[in-house]
Motif scaffolding. Structure first.
Motif, PDB file in Angstrom:
ATOM      1  N   PRO A 163      37.427  10.850  46.718  1.00 46.52           N
ATOM      2  CA  PRO A 163      37.689  12.124  47.411  1.00 46.52           C
ATOM      3  C   PRO A 163      37.121  13.339  46.680  1.00 46.52           C
ATOM      4  N   LEU A 164      37.191  13.319  45.362  1.00 49.90           N
ATOM      5  CA  LEU A 164      36.603  14.416  44.580  1.00 49.90           C
ATOM      6  C   LEU A 164      35.101  14.481  44.816  1.00 49.90           C
ATOM      7  N   LYS A 195      34.292  15.769  48.303  1.00 52.14           N
ATOM      8  CA  LYS A 195      34.506  17.214  48.354  1.00 52.14           C
ATOM      9  C   LYS A 195      33.318  17.951  47.728  1.00 52.14           C
ATOM     10  N   ALA A 226      30.007  19.670  40.208  1.00 53.50           N
ATOM     11  CA  ALA A 226      31.143  18.802  40.509  1.00 53.50           C
ATOM     12  C   ALA A 226      32.435  19.251  39.839  1.00 53.50           C
ATOM     13  N   LEU A 286      36.673  18.124  36.494  1.00 54.88           N
ATOM     14  CA  LEU A 286      37.910  17.405  36.817  1.00 54.88           C
ATOM     15  C   LEU A 286      37.749  15.876  36.836  1.00 54.88           C
TER      16      LEU A 286
END
Lengths: 86, 319
Positions: free
Chosen positions: B55-56, B59, B105, B108
Motif C-alpha cells: 500500500p505504501l 500510494k 517514497a 517510512l
C-alpha cells in the motif's frame, strides 16, 4: 556549555549521511531531507529540542504527506547562541 | 534503555515469529529437511512483510503519477534557478507540494522494516543459543539451531563459522546482497535520471559511493547470521523487481526510461492498427503517463480533427 550528547548525535547523523543514506538514494519528500534537517536541528537547537524536532519531521515524512520545503525553525529566543558551529 | 527496547520489541518478536512459524508449518508439508523448511519460511516471511508494505508503494506511485504534467514547470524552475542548487531544490519541492505530485517514497518503508529486521536478528541469535523467544518453543529453536542448508547452519555467522560451508554460503550471500543493491542503484541512475542530474559534483559523489558502498555493505553483512542475510537478499530482490516495474511504467520524464516507454507505446499503437495516428503522435512523445489507452486515442484525434478542419484537404476518419 558542552553538550556531549549533541556531539555524539551530530557524529551519528554524519555517519548515516555518509554511509547509509546514499544506499537508498533520495527518498525524502521534503527539502531539506530528514537527515539534513536533523543535523541542522541538533546543531541549532541542541540535542534535546533538536532530536524532538527531527523525530517530528521523520513522523511527517510518509507517502500520504505532500512534502515540500520545510526548513528547521529559527531558535525561539535570541539568547540561544546560534553561531554556525561548522 | 534495554528494558525499554525489550518492551517495544516483545510484541514484534511474537508477530515475526508467528509469521515465520506459519510459513514453516506450510513448508513442513513438503518432503524437505527442517533446515530447508525454516529457511524457505524466512523467504516467506520476507515476502509477507514486503507484501504488507505494498500500500505504501501504491500510494507513492499514485503521488508521482502527474510528473509528466508538471514537467514544463520543473524545466522553467531549472532555467530560473539552475545556478543556485539550494534555491532550485526549495522551489522544486514547493512545486511538488502545490501540485500534490511527489516522486519520492519517503523513508517510512525503510523505517518500518528496520525493527522487523532487528527482531529477526534477535530471534535467530536466541535460536542459535537454543533460547525460546516469541512463539518459538524449545523444539523449534533446537531445530533452527541445528538447521542446515548446503551444510551451513542458518543461525551461524561468519564471525563464528561452524565449518567452511558457512563461510562459502556467507560469502555468496554477501555478494548477492551487494550485487542486488548495486544493480538496483545502477538501474535507477542510468535509466531513470535525467542527463542534467547525472552531471555535477553531487552526481559524481553518488557515482563514487555506488562503487564504495557495496564494500561497506559487505563488511556490515559479515556479522549477520545466514538466515538474516537471506532475508536481506530476498528483500533486495523484491526492491529490484519493484523498481523495475516503476521505471518501466512510471519513468521520470526526460530520461532514457521515459524514451523507452514512449517508443514502446508508439510500437503498441502501430500494432493495434493506429498506424496513421502513430505518425501524428510521434512529435509529442511525452504524453500522459499511462492508463486509458483506448479512450485517449479519440480525444487526441478530435484535437487533430479540429486542427485539420482548417486544412480541409486532409480528411481523417472520425471514430
Amino acid at each position: 556549555m558542552i553538550d556531549p550528547v549533541k556531539f555524539v548525535l551530530v557524529g551519528l547523523l554524519k555517519a548515516y549521511r555518509l554511509l547509509i543514506s546514499p544506499l537508498y538514494g533520495q527518498v525524502c519528500r521534503y527539502h531539506p531531507s530528514c537527515s539534513t534537517y536533523a543535523l541542522h536541528a541538533v546543531e541549532v537547537h541542541g540535542s534535546l529540542r533538536g532530536s524532538w524536532l527531527a523525530v517530528r519531521r521523520v513522523g511527517r515524512c510518509h507517502p500520504w504527506a505532500a512534502g515540500g520545503y520545510d526548513p528547521v525553525p529559527a531558535p525561539r529566543s535570541s539568547r540561544v547562541h546560534t553561531g554556525p558551529s561548522h | 534503555m534495554g528494558d525499554l527496547l525489550s518492551t517495544i520489541g516483545t510484541p514484534l518478536y511474537y508477530a515475526i515469529s508467528a509469521i515465520w512459524l506459519a510459513w514453516h508449518r506450510l513448508f513442513d508439508l513438503l518432503p524437505i529437511s527442517s533446515g530447508w523448511s525454516w529457511t524457505l519460511a524466512i523467504i516467506g516471511l520476507t515476502i509477507t512483510i514486503r507484501a504488507l508494505l505494498i500500500p505504501l508503494f501504491v500510494k507513492q506511485i499514485k503521488s508521482s503519477r502527474n510528473m509528466q504534467l508538471i514537467q514544463p514547470k520543473v524545466k522553467e524552475l531549472q532555467k530560473k534557478y539552475g545556478h543556485d542548487r539550494e534555491r532550485l531544490a526549495q522551489e522544486t519541492m514547493k512545486l511538488y507540494k502545490d501540485t500534490g505530485t511527489n516522486p519520492f517514497a519517503s523513508c517510512l518503508p525503510l523505517i518500518l522494516q528496520m525493527p522487523i529486521f532487528l527482531s529477526l536478528f534477535h530471534l535467530l541469535r536466541n535460536a542459535a543459543d537454543r533460547h525460546p523467544k516469541g512463539f518459538l518453543d524449545q523444539a523449534d529453536v533446537d531445530q533452527i539451531s541445528g538447521g542446515k542448508i548446503f551444510g551451513a547452519g542458518i543461525s551461524d555467522t561468519l564471525t563464528h563459522p561452524d565449518n567452511t560451508n558457512v563461510v562459502v554460503l556467507a560469502v555468496i550471500l554477501v555478494i548477492s546482497m551487494t550485487a542486488t543493491t548495486f544493480i538496483t542503484q545502477r538501474q535507477l541512475m542510468s535509466k531513470n535520471m535525467p542527463a542534467d542530474a547525472m552531471s555535477g559534483p553531487y552526481a559524481q559523489q553518488q557515482k563514487l559511493l555506488l562503487y564504495v558502498l557495496p564494500i561497506v555493505f559487505a563488511v556490515g553483512g559479515i556479522a549477520f547470521p545466514i538466515g538474516l542475510m537471506l532475508y536481506w537478499t530476498t528483500s533486495n530482490l523484491w526492491t529490484m523487481g519493484q523498481q523495475f516495474y516503476v521505471i518501466r511504467n512510471n519513468p521520470a520524464p526526460g530520461t532514457p526510461a521515459a524514451q523507452a516507454k514512449a517508443d514502446r507505446d508508439r510500437a503498441k499503437a502501430v500494432r493495434h492498427g493506429h498506424g496513421d495516428v502513430a505518425v501524428d503522435t510521434a512529435a509529442p512523445a511525452v504524453e500522459a503517463p499511462e492508463e486509458p489507452r483506448q479512450r485517449q486515442q479519440p480525444k487526441r484525434q478530435t484535437r487533430e480533427q479540429r486542427k485539420q478542419s482548417s486544412r480541409p484537404n486532409q480528411p481523417k476518419k472520425d471514430q
